[in-house]
Design a protein around this motif. Sequence first.
Motif, short mmCIF file in Angstrom:
data_model
loop_
_atom_site.label_atom_id
_atom_site.label_comp_id
_atom_site.label_asym_id
_atom_site.label_seq_id
_atom_site.Cartn_x
_atom_site.Cartn_y
_atom_site.Cartn_z
N LEU A 21 45.37 3.61 13.48
CA LEU A 21 44.50 2.85 14.36
C LEU A 21 43.24 2.42 13.61
N ALA A 22 42.86 1.16 13.76
CA ALA A 22 41.62 0.66 13.16
C ALA A 22 40.43 1.30 13.87
N THR A 23 39.40 1.62 13.11
CA THR A 23 38.20 2.23 13.66
C THR A 23 36.98 1.39 13.30
N GLU A 24 35.85 1.79 13.82
CA GLU A 24 34.60 1.08 13.56
C GLU A 24 34.31 0.96 12.06
N SER A 25 34.72 1.95 11.29
CA SER A 25 34.49 1.89 9.84
C SER A 25 35.31 0.79 9.17
N ASP A 26 36.29 0.23 9.88
CA ASP A 26 37.12 -0.85 9.36
C ASP A 26 36.60 -2.23 9.76
N ARG A 27 35.48 -2.29 10.46
CA ARG A 27 34.99 -3.54 11.04
C ARG A 27 34.87 -4.66 10.01
N SER A 28 34.23 -4.41 8.88
CA SER A 28 34.04 -5.49 7.90
C SER A 28 35.37 -5.97 7.33
N LEU A 29 36.30 -5.06 7.10
CA LEU A 29 37.62 -5.45 6.60
C LEU A 29 38.36 -6.28 7.65
N LEU A 30 38.27 -5.88 8.91
CA LEU A 30 38.92 -6.65 9.98
C LEU A 30 38.33 -8.05 10.10
N ILE A 31 37.03 -8.16 9.97
CA ILE A 31 36.39 -9.49 10.02
C ILE A 31 36.90 -10.35 8.87
#
Length: 156
Positions: A21-31
């Motif tokens: 599951l993607a988490t807040e720490s993955d935000r920049s990568l998801l963007i």
Amino acid sequence: MKIYQLTAVQRVSTASGYLRLATESDRSLLIEWLSAFLSEIDQAVSEDVEHQVDNRLKEQNTYFWVDSTPVSVASGKQVLPTIGRINLAYTPPEYRRQGYATACVAALSQKLLEGMPPLFPNSRFSQSHSQSYLSSDWVSPHLRLAPILIHLKCID
């Protein structure tokens, strides 16, 4: 848009890794990855990407395929009791052709399938088969669903 009935997922990918599951720490990568995905399907990339990522993280519907590092991403959720939807599947160019997207979408499809109730709860059929429906809204003709979903029947 077409709707497909999913009764089973067969793992055909030999890609190593696992669904996370993607988490807040993955935000920049998801963007970064969502922007790249939108560019590749000729959709305008706007400031709205950050808002879309924030919504995906809040709804907890975005998953990475991880092979020591994230290598593919897919989003999906249950939208009705027996309907799930996968509406994003992306793998950066450097990780393509290694089975990562296939593995990611297959694992997410299985997760959605397991979370849905039987279609016919009071029948003998439901005791041995779990069914759900997956809809696809991919609009780009060069994007193809890998051959991971088996026992599909198109319902127009």
